[in-house]
Design a protein around this motif. Structure first.
Motif, PDB file in Angstrom:
ATOM      1  N   LYS A 131      -5.701 -12.842  -0.021  1.00  0.00           N
ATOM      2  CA  LYS A 131      -6.483 -13.598  -0.952  1.00  0.00           C
ATOM      3  C   LYS A 131      -7.858 -13.196  -1.612  1.00  0.00           C
ATOM      4  CE  LYS A 131      -8.569 -15.739   3.219  1.00  0.00           C
ATOM      5  NZ  LYS A 131      -8.714 -16.908   4.017  1.00  0.00           N
ATOM      6  N   THR A 132      -8.348 -11.931  -1.173  1.00  0.00           N
ATOM      7  CA  THR A 132      -9.481 -11.144  -1.564  1.00  0.00           C
ATOM      8  C   THR A 132      -9.149 -10.372  -2.843  1.00  0.00           C
ATOM      9  OG1 THR A 132      -9.611  -9.437  -0.112  1.00  0.00           O
ATOM     10  CG2 THR A 132     -10.542 -11.301   0.479  1.00  0.00           C
ATOM     11  N   TYR A 133      -7.793 -10.224  -3.165  1.00  0.00           N
ATOM     12  CA  TYR A 133      -7.427  -9.362  -4.324  1.00  0.00           C
ATOM     13  C   TYR A 133      -7.354  -9.968  -5.550  1.00  0.00           C
ATOM     14  CZ  TYR A 133      -5.284  -5.404  -1.223  1.00  0.00           C
ATOM     15  OH  TYR A 133      -5.366  -4.546  -0.291  1.00  0.00           O
ATOM     16  N   SER A 134      -7.670  -9.259  -6.478  1.00  0.00           N
ATOM     17  CA  SER A 134      -7.275  -9.763  -8.096  1.00  0.00           C
ATOM     18  C   SER A 134      -5.920 -10.079  -8.318  1.00  0.00           C
ATOM     19  CB  SER A 134      -7.832  -8.661  -8.974  1.00  0.00           C
ATOM     20  OG  SER A 134      -7.040  -7.459  -8.989  1.00  0.00           O
ATOM     21  N   GLY A 135      -5.603 -10.782  -9.488  1.00  0.00           N
ATOM     22  CA  GLY A 135      -4.368 -10.669  -9.815  1.00  0.00           C
ATOM     23  C   GLY A 135      -3.496  -9.527 -10.159  1.00  0.00           C
ATOM     24  N   GLY A 136      -4.062  -8.603 -10.653  1.00  0.00           N
ATOM     25  CA  GLY A 136      -3.589  -7.374 -10.806  1.00  0.00           C
ATOM     26  C   GLY A 136      -3.243  -6.323  -9.654  1.00  0.00           C
ATOM     27  N   MET A 137      -4.158  -6.780  -8.741  1.00  0.00           N
ATOM     28  CA  MET A 137      -3.728  -5.983  -7.262  1.00  0.00           C
ATOM     29  C   MET A 137      -2.723  -6.310  -6.598  1.00  0.00           C
ATOM     30  SD  MET A 137      -7.903  -5.649  -6.449  1.00  0.00           S
ATOM     31  CE  MET A 137      -7.770  -5.157  -4.858  1.00  0.00           C
ATOM     32  N   LYS A 138      -2.622  -7.713  -6.724  1.00  0.00           N
ATOM     33  CA  LYS A 138      -1.367  -8.458  -5.983  1.00  0.00           C
ATOM     34  C   LYS A 138      -0.081  -8.172  -6.636  1.00  0.00           C
ATOM     35  CE  LYS A 138      -4.119 -12.522  -4.862  1.00  0.00           C
ATOM     36  NZ  LYS A 138      -4.262 -14.191  -5.229  1.00  0.00           N
ATOM     37  N   ARG A 139      -0.263  -7.923  -7.750  1.00  0.00           N
ATOM     38  CA  ARG A 139       1.010  -7.288  -8.571  1.00  0.00           C
ATOM     39  C   ARG A 139       1.257  -6.110  -8.271  1.00  0.00           C
ATOM     40  NH1 ARG A 139       3.992 -10.927 -11.547  1.00  0.00           N
ATOM     41  NH2 ARG A 139       2.804 -12.596 -12.586  1.00  0.00           N
ATOM     42  N   ARG A 140       0.313  -5.171  -7.890  1.00  0.00           N
ATOM     43  CA  ARG A 140       0.683  -3.765  -7.485  1.00  0.00           C
ATOM     44  C   ARG A 140       1.067  -3.716  -5.919  1.00  0.00           C
ATOM     45  NH1 ARG A 140      -4.982  -1.803  -9.411  1.00  0.00           N
ATOM     46  NH2 ARG A 140      -4.797  -0.279  -8.091  1.00  0.00           N
ATOM     47  N   ILE A 141       0.780  -4.887  -5.014  1.00  0.00           N
ATOM     48  CA  ILE A 141       1.311  -4.859  -3.765  1.00  0.00           C
ATOM     49  C   ILE A 141       2.681  -5.345  -3.841  1.00  0.00           C
ATOM     50  CG2 ILE A 141       0.877  -5.945  -1.574  1.00  0.00           C
ATOM     51  CD1 ILE A 141      -1.179  -3.819  -1.851  1.00  0.00           C
ATOM     52  N   ASN A 142       2.956  -6.241  -4.743  1.00  0.00           N
ATOM     53  CA  ASN A 142       4.101  -6.869  -5.108  1.00  0.00           C
ATOM     54  C   ASN A 142       5.200  -5.593  -5.317  1.00  0.00           C
ATOM     55  OD1 ASN A 142       5.057  -9.331  -4.517  1.00  0.00           O
ATOM     56  ND2 ASN A 142       5.558  -9.710  -6.949  1.00  0.00           N
ATOM     57  N   ILE A 143       4.827  -4.747  -6.216  1.00  0.00           N
ATOM     58  CA  ILE A 143       5.594  -3.561  -6.482  1.00  0.00           C
ATOM     59  C   ILE A 143       5.686  -2.635  -5.263  1.00  0.00           C
ATOM     60  CG2 ILE A 143       5.617  -1.411  -7.742  1.00  0.00           C
ATOM     61  CD1 ILE A 143       4.182  -2.994 -10.005  1.00  0.00           C
ATOM     62  N   ALA A 144       4.719  -2.424  -4.493  1.00  0.00           N
ATOM     63  CA  ALA A 144       4.784  -1.582  -3.515  1.00  0.00           C
ATOM     64  C   ALA A 144       5.833  -2.227  -2.307  1.00  0.00           C
ATOM     65  CB  ALA A 144       3.490  -1.573  -2.668  1.00  0.00           C
ATOM     66  N   ALA A 145       5.966  -3.472  -2.160  1.00  0.00           N
ATOM     67  CA  ALA A 145       6.896  -4.253  -0.957  1.00  0.00           C
ATOM     68  C   ALA A 145       8.293  -3.701  -1.658  1.00  0.00           C
ATOM     69  CB  ALA A 145       6.845  -5.577  -1.037  1.00  0.00           C
TER      70      ALA A 145
END
Length: 306
Positions: A131-145
């Motif tokens: 919840k502390t991440y920006s939208g772009g950072m969340k997208r990158r974690i989505n890719i990592a998963a």
């Protein structure tokens, strides 16, 4: 690597995907380009065994997806449009959760998480809550998963929607790195500049149908419009145009002090040199490139982002 044959899917009276076929080669980035509602996500959902097709067949690495869905799911990683993360957990714990679902052994999983976080540039933020991440950072974690189980194929559904330019560029760099390592990538978007940068081949989809597919060069050959450059001069006489026609191997058309030359950007220097030799004063230059937006407009009669 992937074969899609006569694929169709309807939702009540709406034909979301209508008898489409294409082949994706191993190690290429294949783009599905089309406006919102064109059928891109539905196609990707069928290819990833989330949806079952009404008609047609999908083979992934020789496996028929309808008969071997479990095998196919281990071969693919899926990056959905929606952010599929737990906001109150850290990035590391989110990836730990997804890795456990894939059945990756615990010791091996920790190493994979750290390497994947390094790849996407977020290793130093792994213990921060999502919840502390920006939208772009969340997208990158989505890719990592989607990468933890080392898939052969990565499906990416509009992965850059609503993010900042810096994050978008970082995602592009991750995609290019993965592709250089041999990963096959299927990428859906309505941003033509993204497929122009990333994709080896492209299928243009509209209203559930593929209207054209091929490399960028092959798609450009489908329409009569060619690349051109418009020159505006301080003064341009008919004699000047005749002299230019005698010296340049390109079609020319004059409109008062403007001259349209059917040539590419690479040939621009030759035209400028010739103008200088004839002492013609160029006031302005405008490039008219044939891009995927122009191709889509020519084939469908509407803008790509309608």
């Amino acid at each position: 690597m992937i074969q899609v044959q006569n694929l169709s899917k309807s939702f009540q009276d709406i034909k979301a995907v209508n008898d489409i076929s294409f082949t994706i080669k191993k190690g290429e980035i294949f783009g599905l380009l089309g406006p919102n509602g064109a059928g891109k996500s539905t196609t990707l959902n069928m290819m990833s065994a989330i949806l079952k097709s009404d008609e047609g067949h999908i083979h992934i690495d020789g496996n028929l997806i309808n008969g071997h869905a479990k095998t196919c799911k281990h071969l693919i990683g899926v990056v959905p449009q929606e952010i599929s993360l737990y906001e109150d957990l850290s990035a590391y714990k989110n990836l730990l959760f997804w890795g456990n679902l894939y059945g990756i052994p615990s010791k091996e999983l920790k190493d994979r998480i750290n390497k994947t976080l390094a790849l996407i540039g977020l290793l130093d933020r792994k213990n921060d809550l999502i919840k502390t991440y920006s939208g772009g950072m969340k997208r990158r974690i989505n890719i990592a998963a989607a990468l933890l189980h080392h898939p052969k194929v990565l499906f990416m559904d509009e992965p850059t929607v609503g993010i900042d330019p810096q994050s978008r560029n970082h995602i592009f760099e991750v995609i290019e790195t993965l592709n250089k390592q041999g990963m096959t990538i299927v990428y859906t978007t309505h941003y033509m500049e993204e497929v122009e940068r990333l994709c080896n081949r492209i299928a243009i989809i509209d209203s559930g149908k593929i209207i054209a597919q091929g490399t960028q060069a092959e798609l450009k050959e489908l329409i009569p419009t060619k690349e051109s450059i418009q020159f505006e001069f301080n003064l341009l006489s008919e004699n000047d145009v005749n002299q230019l026609r005698g010296r340049l191997p390109y079609p020319l058309s004059q409109n008062k002090n403007k001259l349209l030359v059917e040539c590419t950007v690479q040939e621009l220097s030759k035209v400028i040199t010739t103008c200088n030799e004839l002492q013609l004063s160029v006031e302005d230059i405008q490039l008219n490139k044939v891009n995927l937006e122009a191709i889509f407009l020519s084939l469908t009669g509407k803008q790509l982002r309608d």
